[in-house]
Write a protein that holds these residues in place. Structure first.
Motif, PDB file in Angstrom:
ATOM      1  N   ARG A  25       0.830  -1.211   0.000  1.00 24.96           N
ATOM      2  CA  ARG A  25       0.000   0.000   0.000  1.00 24.96           C
ATOM      3  C   ARG A  25       0.858   1.250   0.000  1.00 24.96           C
ATOM      4  NH1 ARG A  25      -5.197  -0.933   3.892  1.00 24.96           N
ATOM      5  NH2 ARG A  25      -5.154   1.342   3.799  1.00 24.96           N
ATOM      6  N   ALA A  26       1.923   1.234   0.791  1.00 23.56           N
ATOM      7  CA  ALA A  26       2.814   2.401   0.830  1.00 23.56           C
ATOM      8  C   ALA A  26       3.476   2.614  -0.524  1.00 23.56           C
ATOM      9  CB  ALA A  26       3.867   2.210   1.919  1.00 23.56           C
ATOM     10  N   LEU A 107       3.043 -10.767  -7.415  1.00 18.47           N
ATOM     11  CA  LEU A 107       3.197 -11.585  -6.212  1.00 18.47           C
ATOM     12  C   LEU A 107       2.699 -10.901  -4.951  1.00 18.47           C
ATOM     13  CD1 LEU A 107       4.382 -14.154  -4.889  1.00 18.47           C
ATOM     14  CD2 LEU A 107       6.598 -12.973  -4.794  1.00 18.47           C
ATOM     15  N   ALA A 108       3.104  -9.648  -4.744  1.00 21.25           N
ATOM     16  CA  ALA A 108       2.764  -8.968  -3.498  1.00 21.25           C
ATOM     17  C   ALA A 108       1.266  -8.803  -3.310  1.00 21.25           C
ATOM     18  CB  ALA A 108       3.452  -7.596  -3.441  1.00 21.25           C
ATOM     19  N   CYS A 109       0.507  -8.695  -4.414  1.00 26.37           N
ATOM     20  CA  CYS A 109      -0.941  -8.497  -4.288  1.00 26.37           C
ATOM     21  C   CYS A 109      -1.619  -9.660  -3.565  1.00 26.37           C
ATOM     22  CB  CYS A 109      -1.578  -8.255  -5.647  1.00 26.37           C
ATOM     23  SG  CYS A 109      -1.434  -9.620  -6.802  1.00 26.37           S
ATOM     24  N   ARG A 132      -8.139  -8.642   0.693  1.00 27.58           N
ATOM     25  CA  ARG A 132      -7.782 -10.036   0.456  1.00 27.58           C
ATOM     26  C   ARG A 132      -8.405 -10.508  -0.849  1.00 27.58           C
ATOM     27  NH1 ARG A 132      -5.936 -13.014   4.975  1.00 27.58           N
ATOM     28  NH2 ARG A 132      -6.108 -11.890   6.953  1.00 27.58           N
ATOM     29  N   ALA A 133      -7.702 -11.425  -1.487  1.00 32.14           N
ATOM     30  CA  ALA A 133      -8.226 -11.992  -2.729  1.00 32.14           C
ATOM     31  C   ALA A 133      -9.585 -12.628  -2.497  1.00 32.14           C
ATOM     32  CB  ALA A 133      -7.239 -13.023  -3.279  1.00 32.14           C
ATOM     33  N   ILE A 275     -10.454  -7.886 -10.008  1.00 34.42           N
ATOM     34  CA  ILE A 275     -11.282  -8.929 -10.622  1.00 34.42           C
ATOM     35  C   ILE A 275     -10.451  -9.731 -11.619  1.00 34.42           C
ATOM     36  CG2 ILE A 275     -13.240  -9.346 -12.164  1.00 34.42           C
ATOM     37  CD1 ILE A 275     -14.701  -7.079 -10.812  1.00 34.42           C
ATOM     38  N   TRP A 276      -9.614  -9.024 -12.403  1.00 34.89           N
ATOM     39  CA  TRP A 276      -8.759  -9.762 -13.338  1.00 34.89           C
ATOM     40  C   TRP A 276      -7.836 -10.722 -12.594  1.00 34.89           C
ATOM     41  CZ3 TRP A 276      -3.317  -8.948 -13.358  1.00 34.89           C
ATOM     42  CH2 TRP A 276      -2.648  -9.776 -14.260  1.00 34.89           C
ATOM     43  N   ARG A 277      -7.129 -10.212 -11.585  1.00 35.55           N
ATOM     44  CA  ARG A 277      -6.081 -11.008 -10.939  1.00 35.55           C
ATOM     45  C   ARG A 277      -6.636 -12.204 -10.184  1.00 35.55           C
ATOM     46  NH1 ARG A 277      -3.075 -13.886  -9.115  1.00 35.55           N
ATOM     47  NH2 ARG A 277      -0.943 -13.607  -8.348  1.00 35.55           N
ATOM     48  N   PHE A 278      -7.813 -12.041  -9.552  1.00 33.56           N
ATOM     49  CA  PHE A 278      -8.296 -13.089  -8.665  1.00 33.56           C
ATOM     50  C   PHE A 278      -9.531 -13.831  -9.167  1.00 33.56           C
ATOM     51  CE2 PHE A 278      -6.089 -10.034  -5.799  1.00 33.56           C
ATOM     52  CZ  PHE A 278      -4.989 -10.837  -5.557  1.00 33.56           C
TER      53      PHE A 278
END
Length: 385
Positions: A25-26, A107-109, A132-133, A275-278
């Motif tokens: 986030r930072a 990865l970090a997401c 969270r995913a 939405i795309w990533r998860f």
């Protein structure tokens, strides 16, 4: 005094999770500090979360200290040093130009979670940096089920996976033809860093050959944000003004993929990043597995029992139930499976089959199979029938 920010103190693994989430986030807030007047406030809030996780006298103590850490491997932070997750230890969130690195998106997401209460930044910070995913998937499920019911939910979710981007006219026409009802505000403008700006002022984008979402563009390099989708392309020089730009694959990886064709950006939309990533990324694997099993002769049902699991497979007189898990971080997957033990077998797609040994070692009672082994199992059941 800072316990209200993150709840009661917990195990070292959860402290490490909070630190990665706060660092992400930072890092994002730092990249938009010139556009968002309150971005530095978010960096300061996340510095507080990181300080709480480390305890007195350890770790960064000012926002600029934290930003300096984001330009280095996160494993240098004391709370992450010596951990078992080598991928996170090597993770750098800000590049030399203070932009988010590919690993931040890729990865970090998976480590994102709500930290630091409910600030105003929730109005401008992307969901994938703060949720969270599982929460993103749950919110999408609720939005789709409320207006569609179970049957409509399946067709609408499949529509999002198969059509994560396109022109407004094209998407509207297909929605009208199929009768699906995507979630309200389900599509948004294509992000600026996923567009190629030609010398003549035209803007273009390329769909990933695997998930069909717009690939990221860094100068003349084009690739999907999701690393397992592999292919890396280069935009050749010498394009004539007004012509459609082309790309040439420059990596030596597999599999062989069709070369994507550039599409004009004007009037185009895509599903938002979370939405795309998860949903779209694992969904592309779920649909691929479904097609493979149906080609063998099995009957496959997607997301049955209100999405309790991913695939119900009928092969002759045998029923199989599996839940596909596609995590870049096997350590995050282990943590999530411990928190919410599955009721069916876990299926690892081909790109993640290497995680099986680590999963079984960490969770001996877990039932795990791979896409390759599962297809063989289904094939044998069909043959026996």
């Amino acid at each position: 005094m800072t316990e209200w920010l993150v709840g009661a103190r917990d195990a070292s693994a959860e402290r490490a999770h909070r630190v990665v989430a706060a660092a992400l986030r930072a890092a994002y807030a730092w990249t938009v500090r010139r556009q968002r007047r309150d971005a530095m406030r978010e960096v300061a809030r996340m510095t507080g979360v990181v300080m709480e996780a480390h305890g007195p006298g350890s770790g960064p103590t000012t926002p600029h200290d934290l930003v300096a850490c984001l330009r280095q491997p996160l494993g240098l932070l004391p709370v992450l040093a010596g951990g078992s997750d080598d991928d996170i230890a090597r993770l750098v969130l800000l590049d030399g130009d203070d932009r988010l690195t590919p690993d931040a998106y890729d990865l970090a997401c998976e480590y994102a979670l709500p930290v630091g209460g409910a600030p105003d930044s929730t109005q401008w910070m992307p969901t994938w940096t703060r949720m969270r995913a599982e929460q993103i998937r749950s919110d999408t499920f609720v939005a789709l089920v409320e207006v569609n019911g179970q049957r409509g939910y399946v067709s609408s979710r499949q529509f999002l996976i198969e059509h994560p981007a396109g022109s407004h006219a094209e998407l509207s026409e297909r929605i009208s033809e199929t009768g699906v009802r995507p979630p309200r505000r389900g599509y948004t403008e294509i992000p600026a860093d996923h567009l190629y700006h030609a010398s003549d002022g035209q803007r273009w984008w390329w769909p990933c050959a695997v998930c069909r979402w717009p690939m990221a563009v860094t100068r003349t390099t084009v690739r999907c944000r999701y690393r397992p989708h592999a292919a890396v392309y280069q935009v050749p020089r010498g394009r004539s003004a007004g012509s459609r730009p082309t790309v040439k694959r420059i990596d030596e990886g597999r599999p062989r993929l069709a070369t994507p064709v550039a599409r004009p950006a004007d009037g185009c939309l895509c599903v938002e990043f979370g939405i795309w990533r998860f949903l779209v990324v694992p969904g592309a694997s779920e649909l691929r597995v479904k097609r493979s099993l149906e080609a063998l002769g099995a009957a496959v049902e997607l997301w049955p029992e209100r999405d309790s699991y991913d695939l119900r497979v009928l092969a002759g007189g045998t029923e199989f139930r599996v839940d596909l898990k596609e995590y870049r971080s096997v350590h995050r997957l282990i943590a999530d499976l411990r928190a919410k033990p599955p009721s069916v077998r876990i299926l690892l797609p081909k790109t993640h089959e290497h995680q099986r040994g680590t999963l079984e070692a960490a969770l001996p009672a877990l039932r795990v199979t791979t896409e390759t082994k599962f297809c063989t199992e289904v094939r044998r059941a069909l043959k026996a029938a």
